[in-house]
Design an enzyme around this catalytic site. Sequence first.
Site, PDB file in Angstrom:
ATOM      1  CB  THR A  40      29.971  42.515  63.433  1.00 55.08           C
ATOM      2  OG1 THR A  40      30.474  42.872  62.133  1.00 55.08           O
ATOM      3  CG2 THR A  40      28.632  43.200  63.683  1.00 55.08           C
TER       4      THR A  40
ATOM      5  CG  ASP B 171      32.991  47.220  68.496  1.00 54.03           C
ATOM      6  OD1 ASP B 171      31.806  47.597  68.534  1.00 54.03           O
ATOM      7  OD2 ASP B 171      33.833  47.670  67.703  1.00 54.03           O
TER       8      ASP B 171
END
Length: 305
Positions: free
Chosen positions: A33, A260
């Site tokens: 994240t 990501d």
Amino acid sequence: MTGKPILSIGEAMVELSPSGQDGLWRLGIAGDTLNTAWYLRRLLSADWRVAYCSRVGLGEFSQQMVDFLAAEGIDATHVTRDPQREIALYAISLKDGERSFSYWRDTSAARGLADDPAALAAALAGAGIAYFSGITLGILPPAGRAALIGALKGARDAGTQVVFDPNLRPRLWPDIPTMCREIEAAAAVADLVLPSFDDERGFFGDADPQATVARYLARGAGQVVVKAGGDAIRYGGREGAGLVEGLPREVPVDTTSAGDSFNAGYLAARLDGADIPAAIRRAHDLSRVVIRHRGALVREAVARG
Ligand SMILES: O=C(O)C(=O)C[C@H](O)[C@H](O)COP(=O)(O)O
């Protein structure tokens, strides 16, 4: 176009990546994240606020992480401190460019990131986008998972766009059925789900990317875009459905953060007004550059916005 803040929620760790020289490891800060937040920060203009929500300790490496966020222009207001715990560590191993991870994260401070409902609500208040992953869920105790999903549902009802990458990591879960059940519960509160087909096929038995799209839509997701390495990318949902083909392939040096960075490239392109196929192409172009380099955060891939 600018808008409300983007909040990414999860765990970042000290990262050891192979330097290419025997016995020498490069130290960084990364975590799925955070990686997406970092790429978003560099892709978007300075008018956008990109914030990270996590929990760290009081020691040297925790401070390094907070300093890193500040230096990179990522708002750390919602990174809380745990006086008893520290941040986690992971190492990347490479075999023919494909990455695998070793983790030392069982007692990390981030496991408490959803313990304080008021802090979570404050972090989410007014967010334009809230981004989280299956790794965020996988590190949390059951009560924390329920609290986070509940808070995200509330945020979605209040107008925040909730974005979720299932990022399946079976080692973080007590067992596969629990992982699959919780991932689908999280997808149910998401406006956008960004799964990777290889993982979904392996754990949910999806026959093809269309099956992945259909499964998450049936659970309540608004839109699904299925990453597929270098293969065609299938998407579907209330913003439209289709297939993006002919994506250029890359021989990877290190695939860490391919997903990501793709997610960041996709979101940044959409915020910039690109339609879904164009956003997918921009996202793929970014992740192609990322996998030509070692480590999760590749400065060469993105000039700072
Ligand atoms: O596994 C974790 O917990 C991490 O956060 C380590 C990595 O930085 C990301 O997992 C990379 O994610 P991919 O884009 O799927 O390569």
